[in-house]
Design an enzyme around this catalytic site. Sequence first.
Site, short mmCIF file in Angstrom:
data_model
loop_
_atom_site.label_atom_id
_atom_site.label_comp_id
_atom_site.label_asym_id
_atom_site.label_seq_id
_atom_site.Cartn_x
_atom_site.Cartn_y
_atom_site.Cartn_z
N ALA A 114 4.88 4.76 6.47
CA ALA A 114 4.66 4.13 7.77
C ALA A 114 3.18 3.86 8.03
CB ALA A 114 5.23 5.01 8.88
N ASP A 163 -8.34 7.52 3.14
CA ASP A 163 -7.28 8.44 3.57
C ASP A 163 -7.57 9.86 3.12
OD1 ASP A 163 -6.27 6.02 4.30
OD2 ASP A 163 -4.67 5.98 2.82
C1 GLA Z 1 -4.09 2.36 2.37
C2 GLA Z 1 -5.05 2.90 1.31
C3 GLA Z 1 -6.47 3.02 1.88
C4 GLA Z 1 -6.92 1.71 2.53
C5 GLA Z 1 -5.85 1.20 3.51
C6 GLA Z 1 -6.19 -0.16 4.05
O1 GLA Z 1 -3.96 3.28 3.40
O2 GLA Z 1 -4.62 4.17 0.86
O3 GLA Z 1 -7.36 3.40 0.85
O4 GLA Z 1 -7.26 0.75 1.58
O5 GLA Z 1 -4.57 1.13 2.89
O6 GLA Z 1 -7.33 -0.10 4.84
#
Ligand code: GLA
Length: 377
Positions: A114, A163
Amino acid sequence: MIDLKRRFQELFGGSPRIFRAPGRVNLIGEHTDYNDGFVMPAAIHLSTWVAIAPRLDQKLIVHSENFSETVELSDGAANSWSRYVHGVARVLERMGHRLPGANLLINTELPIGAGLSSSAALEVAVGYALLSISGFDLDRTALARACQQAEHEFAGVRCGMMDQMIACHGHAQHVMMLDTRSLEYELLPLPIDASLIVSNTMVKHNLAATGYNTRRAECETAARAFGCSLRDVSLSDLEDKRVGLGENIYRRARHVVTENARVQSAALALKSKNPAEFGRLMHESHYSLRDDYEVSCKELDIMVEIASRLDGVFGARMTGGGFGGCTVSLVRRNCVEKFRHVLTERYEKATGLRPEVYVCGAAPGVEEMTDDSNTGS
Ligand code: GLA
């Protein structure tokens, strides 16, 4: 939320240590983290929990409460969720950490697929737990790197560092202004009179199967044409090369260049306590992701449009990788209840899907839970 200690005892016997790692919401700075750019995520209270105890042999036996499944990883066999666990353990071992065998029980409050970083929360929670029971010193940024590597190799998603960094370094009531090139960051307080609201469109994404890796490859094509990363490209450089790049690559690069500028302006807006300007930048970010980067979808657009028209909303946008998942809205505190109610009603009417809406405070990064009242029971 289940009683992790009791459940662990039922499954494996013995008394485990308990760890949690948070999901995240990204306020602004999307698809910039694999271009050396700027991002501004916050860790959220929805978390992934790991109960863990060492074993005498070398086996890793992992039970997922969400998938009602137990997997033994010593033979390397790994499925959709356990490959993250397997991947993190393998990468840590490759870095020289000799890990003992362990029993692990995993449970997450995060909706999976999500856009709230359920993968990074799982990787970081497991990595931190494995290192802790092995008695290794924890350098949180090194852990974030190991988890990113595991995602590249074992899940096939060539993600950036956002992240994993926020899951490791999150801070209560603060967002993180992160420079993904140097990995230096600044923690900025959230506006006190506004709440972060995360709303799930209920359209699931699977980044490995969607355009995520393609977008990354398109950015690399653009970067090669400039001989530097897109972080160092200006809008006028981009205009000069527009014809040579071709319209598609040009628009992908334009998103990254303008988004990096928006994150820097958003940091200034936060520091000068200007939520209205922050919200305006959130809207611009959404339109750029929709039109130039093409990672939005019909349901995300509908939800952002509904949110934008509600009372007390400073800004709204899609958050995370896209192709489904969640939106984030910055909403005046005294308008939150009405926002939740009206958004749910209107979105369901427009799409036939009933959204899940979470009011989020910013939470701390990965941690061990030592207080019994806080062990996820
Ligand atoms: C995912 C990836 C992140 C980032 C986002 C978009 O969450 O895991 O590293 O690139 O998409 O900002």
